[in-house]
Design a protein around this motif. Structure first.
Motif, short mmCIF file in Angstrom:
data_model
loop_
_atom_site.label_atom_id
_atom_site.label_comp_id
_atom_site.label_asym_id
_atom_site.label_seq_id
_atom_site.Cartn_x
_atom_site.Cartn_y
_atom_site.Cartn_z
N VAL A 1 0.88 -1.16 0.00
CA VAL A 1 0.00 0.00 0.00
C VAL A 1 0.92 1.21 0.00
N SER B 1 -4.72 5.18 -7.00
CA SER B 1 -5.91 5.44 -6.20
C SER B 1 -7.08 5.90 -7.07
N LEU C 1 -6.56 0.67 2.51
CA LEU C 1 -6.93 0.85 1.11
C LEU C 1 -8.13 1.76 0.94
N LEU D 1 -2.09 0.92 -4.86
CA LEU D 1 -1.78 -0.43 -4.43
C LEU D 1 -0.88 -1.10 -5.46
#
Length: 178
Positions: A84, A103, A156, A89
């Protein structure tokens, strides 16, 4: 030729036909999904916030956990690591290039129980919904082999744009369809 020999020949022929059908179906699926690809490479200066060992299970059509997609390089199950970062990710699977989900591509993150080839305890999988292209949302399923899935999901969810953020109070996805 004895009846035993005929039975063996028929069994071998049926097995060969089944294998041929499986091979043909997989090749057709590869052609169908050839237009979809996962974004590769991590942007420079991305700050790693957390890492987890994972088992990558599958990528499926959004909200259709039993319809596998063969996005390159996410076509096959693999062990690996997720990182992360402050920008998204990174999915580093053994033997494959790093997939980076910025993102802006993330649609939602939650828990799941069922996907193609895998059924686990309730909420044992992490489902990451993301945009494969402008019109296609897909779900990738991960099984954490270390750490708490809820902490990973919380990390996340902070990266998911506000319009696609999922509700933390929602019940875990059980894989049931309505």
């Amino acid at each position: 030729m004895s009846t035993r020999d005929i039975a063996i020949a028929i069994t071998i022929a049926v097995a060969a036909l089944v294998l041929l059908a499986m091979f043909t179906a997989w090749r057709r699926r590869l052609r169908r999904d050839s237009g979809l690809t996962a974004p590769l490479g991590v942007p420079e200066h991305a700050e790693v916030l957390d890492r987890h060992e994972v088992l990558y299970v599958s990528t499926t059509k959004h909200d259709q956990p039993l319809e596998r997609l063969t996005l390159s390089p996410l076509a096959y199950r693999a062990r690996g690591e997720v990182a992360v970062t402050d920008r998204g990710l990174a999915l580093c699977l053994d033997g494959a290039p790093t997939v980076f989900l910025a993102s802006a591509r993330l649609a939602s993150v939650d828990r799941a129980t069922v996907t193609i080839d895998r059924v686990v305890e309730p909420g044992g999988l992490v489902r990451v919904a993301w945009s494969a292209d402008d019109d296609t949302i897909v779900d990738s399923y991960l099984r954490l082999t270390d750490g708490d899935p809820q902490n990973f999901i919380s990390e996340l969810q902070r990266l998911v744009p506000a319009s696609g953020a999922s509700d933390d109070t929602a019940a875990p996805d059980t894989g049931a369809t309505s």
